[in-house]
Design an enzyme around this catalytic site. Sequence first.
Site, PDB file in Angstrom:
ATOM      1  N   VAL A   1       8.237  44.963 -37.793  1.00 51.46           N
ATOM      2  CA  VAL A   1       7.625  46.158 -38.381  1.00 51.46           C
ATOM      3  C   VAL A   1       8.706  46.987 -39.074  1.00 51.46           C
ATOM      4  O   VAL A   1       9.727  47.329 -38.465  1.00 51.46           O
ATOM      5  CB  VAL A   1       6.921  47.007 -37.302  1.00 51.46           C
TER       6      VAL A   1
ATOM      7  N   ARG B   1       9.077  39.798 -30.658  1.00 49.11           N
ATOM      8  CA  ARG B   1       9.374  38.372 -30.710  1.00 49.11           C
ATOM      9  C   ARG B   1       8.225  37.520 -30.165  1.00 49.11           C
ATOM     10  O   ARG B   1       8.022  36.383 -30.584  1.00 49.11           O
ATOM     11  CB  ARG B   1      10.663  38.093 -29.936  1.00 49.11           C
TER      12      ARG B   1
ATOM     13  N   VAL C   1      10.949  44.796 -33.714  1.00 45.84           N
ATOM     14  CA  VAL C   1      10.681  43.357 -33.657  1.00 45.84           C
ATOM     15  C   VAL C   1       9.872  43.039 -32.405  1.00 45.84           C
ATOM     16  O   VAL C   1      10.228  43.469 -31.302  1.00 45.84           O
ATOM     17  CB  VAL C   1      11.996  42.542 -33.637  1.00 45.84           C
TER      18      VAL C   1
ATOM     19  N   LYS D   1       4.010  45.573 -41.830  1.00 47.76           N
ATOM     20  CA  LYS D   1       3.996  44.669 -40.683  1.00 47.76           C
ATOM     21  C   LYS D   1       4.181  43.254 -41.210  1.00 47.76           C
ATOM     22  O   LYS D   1       3.319  42.714 -41.908  1.00 47.76           O
ATOM     23  CB  LYS D   1       2.685  44.797 -39.913  1.00 47.76           C
TER      24      LYS D   1
ATOM     25  N   ASP E   1      -8.643  45.273 -27.972  1.00 49.54           N
ATOM     26  CA  ASP E   1      -7.289  45.535 -27.469  1.00 49.54           C
ATOM     27  C   ASP E   1      -7.012  47.041 -27.495  1.00 49.54           C
ATOM     28  O   ASP E   1      -5.915  47.473 -27.872  1.00 49.54           O
ATOM     29  CB  ASP E   1      -6.253  44.786 -28.303  1.00 49.54           C
TER      30      ASP E   1
END
Length: 611
Positions: free
Chosen positions: A15, A9, A7, A30, A125
Amino acid sequence: CLKYRRVDRAYKIIVHLCQRKDDQKLLILKQISVEQMTKEERQAAQNECQVLKLLNHPNIIEYYDNFLAEKALVIAMEYAPGGTMADYIQKRGSSLLDEETIMNFFVQIVLALHHVHTNKILHRDLKTQNILLDKHQVVLKIGDFGISKILSSKSKAYTVVGTPCYISPELCEGKPYNQKSDVWALGCVLYELWAILERNLPALVLKIMRGNFASISDRYSDALRSLIVDMLNLDPSKRPNLGEILARPICMKTLLHLYTTIGSFSIRYCIILRHQQSILSPLLSVVYMWGGDILSPLKLPVPNADIVQVALGRTQRTGITKAGKLIGWEQSPPGMDHCLLPGTVDSSEQQFSFHFLDGLSGVTMKQIACGDLFTVCLTDRGIIMTYGSGSSGCLGHGNYKDVNKPKMLEALLGYEVVSLSCGVSHVMAITNEREVYSWGRGDNGRLGLGSREAQLLPTLVPITLPHEPSSVHCGVDCSAIILNNGSALVCGSNRYNKLGLDIDSHESSMQEVHRDEVLTFCPIRSNPLPKHHLVQLEFGTAHAVALMDSGDCYTFGSNKYGQLGRFTAKDGEQPRHVSTLGAKHICRVSCGDSFTIAVSTGSCKTFSHLI
């Protein structure tokens, strides 16, 4: 879903590790909550789906599907069981990576990122947490394109996104950025692979941002140190692009390593290699060819080098020199001198010239095989290269496109292939971990994958072997795997019992005595083959020949053209010893469409009443 569940958050992401029902394949789901998302967040989630659809590369996580479920967007994608690169670095402890491993990882990332940029996409990223590994921790895959941006030609992005530790200087300063920002992040990843002892990543990246990071250890080459320094240049215009990075000698060497039996007998032609010793010269190679319109053995011209293997297909006549160079023969105008085997008749209507294949500088070949209008090569580093017609998907590049020059088979990068074989329209290969892959046409179940469907990419054959495979052998519409204990597994068409699967009804109480075809690999059943130690199993269109470690030869299947080497013309569906060879010790066998060839030390025998 399986037990694994992660998780995030901060980004409202869950996932799941799941198993697909139809084939039990593991994949990742996902789950992205859209209930409380802003419009921009929903757009980012949809963007990931659109980006993944555009990308298809062995070093990028594969996208399967997406759907809405319980106010959440669910994206199904490939599972990488080897964990993340960050986890890999963490588990290394104080153990530094050697330069070869670093470059092997780095070049795979560059290849993936090059594919991303080719599709006019920025990753934005890139970090070790988003680089995943296969189960062997050899093949790398880039994932997490949630904040990627599709660019128009020559455009620059302005939104400040990405992981703070990897943000480029131009992003920090709010300046426009392009692919060079991904190059900066790539440099950070490479530096992190070297600085494996550095545990304070933010502090490490702060040093990089200020341009005063620690110099690279003398343990690594000057070329590696120069590459890192150039990629982490504060001025984006002075950073190399991905093409310039791949063109560097340190990367080219790794790239070539990543990507890169005597005699062959096709359906219509024979080409054979022998060595002759001269008093005044060292061991020389002599290559002869006959079949089709060439009625007697014709000596082919050879370069001033030893030929160690030859192979041919419908139009290809190829060989490998002792130095690992690839050579081809083409038909040339009349008038070239040639020499025949003693006692043969002149066949001057066709003559050939040789040439070396271009574009293979620095690559050493150790095995070659030909199919129908395509060729498969194996380098000394265990890398497969293919070229020719892609009409049957036999090139293994995921499409039906033709390839003019040997091209690296990206789908098997990270695997060292040790043996391969070509049929007319399919290919099989064995890796050093003794996994078997097949691709090409799937008619009659020749790929051993449980179906008749074609495969455009190398596909793992789902078998649990009692012993390790030592070699693979492809026929026109069937295949065989010989195990290291001398037993054999076969699949495909079994007409005339050429797979040796039929049981003699007088010798067995088994209900199933005949099989027309098998879609998965199963053991040979016809006696006496299971009782012998096989070293070679070759197939013609309707017959087969098996060679034992004792040098004895067995044939079975259709005998319409005398290809079984027996005194009678009747079909011999049960394997029988070839008595016509006498006491000769056979070292190699092969089959054509309607003939068989057995080679003993210094001599060659053919079986067919047409010869």
